[in-house]
Design an enzyme around this catalytic site. Sequence first.
Site, short mmCIF file in Angstrom:
data_model
loop_
_atom_site.label_atom_id
_atom_site.label_comp_id
_atom_site.label_asym_id
_atom_site.label_seq_id
_atom_site.Cartn_x
_atom_site.Cartn_y
_atom_site.Cartn_z
N HIS A 43 0.87 -1.19 0.00
CA HIS A 43 0.00 0.00 0.00
C HIS A 43 0.91 1.24 0.00
CE1 HIS A 43 -4.01 1.78 1.63
NE2 HIS A 43 -3.30 2.74 1.07
N GLU A 70 -2.51 -1.79 -3.41
CA GLU A 70 -3.71 -1.07 -2.99
C GLU A 70 -3.36 0.38 -2.71
OE1 GLU A 70 -4.75 -3.36 0.53
OE2 GLU A 70 -3.71 -1.92 1.79
N HIS A 190 -8.86 -5.75 6.70
CA HIS A 190 -8.70 -4.72 7.73
C HIS A 190 -9.06 -5.27 9.10
CE1 HIS A 190 -7.54 -0.78 8.93
NE2 HIS A 190 -7.35 -0.47 7.67
N1 PXP Z 1 -7.06 -3.79 3.02
C1 PXP Z 1 -6.86 -2.48 2.85
C2 PXP Z 1 -7.54 -1.80 1.71
C3 PXP Z 1 -6.02 -1.74 3.70
O1 PXP Z 1 -5.84 -0.43 3.51
C4 PXP Z 1 -5.36 -2.42 4.74
C5 PXP Z 1 -4.43 -1.68 5.64
O2 PXP Z 1 -3.40 -1.11 4.89
C6 PXP Z 1 -5.59 -3.80 4.88
C7 PXP Z 1 -6.45 -4.47 4.02
C8 PXP Z 1 -4.93 -4.61 5.95
O3 PXP Z 1 -5.39 -4.19 7.20
P1 PXP Z 1 -4.65 -4.68 8.51
O4 PXP Z 1 -3.29 -4.07 8.49
O5 PXP Z 1 -5.51 -4.16 9.61
O6 PXP Z 1 -4.60 -6.18 8.44
#
Ligand code: PXP
Length: 240
Positions: A43, A70, A190
């Site tokens: 990301h 992402e 997330h």
């Molecule tokens: N999906 C997206 C779109 C995200 O922005 C994030 C965090 O960067 C995640 C998944 C992963 O989340 P976590 O770090 O809480 O597992």
Amino acid sequence: MTNLSVNINKVATIRNARGGNMPDLLKVAADCESFGVQGITVHPRPDERHVRYADVYALKPLVKTEFNIEGYPSDSFVDLVVKVKPTQVTLVPDAPDAITSNAGWDVKNHFDRLSELVDIFREKGIRTSLFIGTDAEQIEWAAKTGTDRVELYTEPYATLYSTGKEQAVAPFVEAARVAKNLGMGVNAGHDLSLENLAWFSRHIPFLEEVSIGHALICDALYYGLEKTISLYKACLEVKK
Ligand code: PXP
């Protein structure tokens, strides 16, 4: 079978804290793959405080599993994705200074731009996924953009899990069903963790992929990376 994609941003955050190359992001990505993950997620943010644009270019030839980039679709992000050509791009509506993604798209209000982006990426052979909440109307708008998949924003599930896991998962089961009936694949991510992942996975049998960063990297401090990955994969293999 649900794929586990590991978000390695947190590894880059630790590296960036000291300015050197420890831990080595590329080695961690390769090790995650050899320990059995099916995807690597990055990301890149505009301020490059986690994964940098240069990391994304360096990872591209090394990642042998599914590469998922992402982020917020700024011009520079779109340019990066088009050049790198990952397997999948996940579009996220987060502001440049957001600590982490904190909401799904209001697809209805960004419909023209998102549709245009989906077309751009499709033309390059890149699968698209839109980060989204559980609202059925938004999911219907997502389908109209032509996106291949949606990624369900699971923070509300994770927050409610400890007080009532049935209620926590119910809106996600329904949202996933709506998305699937509209012909889209369903990803999720997330705040998924060893505590809440198995329950989520069990209730959405056709879940294609979860992308997990924060909790997995934290767990690796205690269990080590290889064991941690096997524990997360076991959550996804719980009988549906
Ligand atoms: N999906 C997206 C779109 C995200 O922005 C994030 C965090 O960067 C995640 C998944 C992963 O989340 P976590 O770090 O809480 O597992």
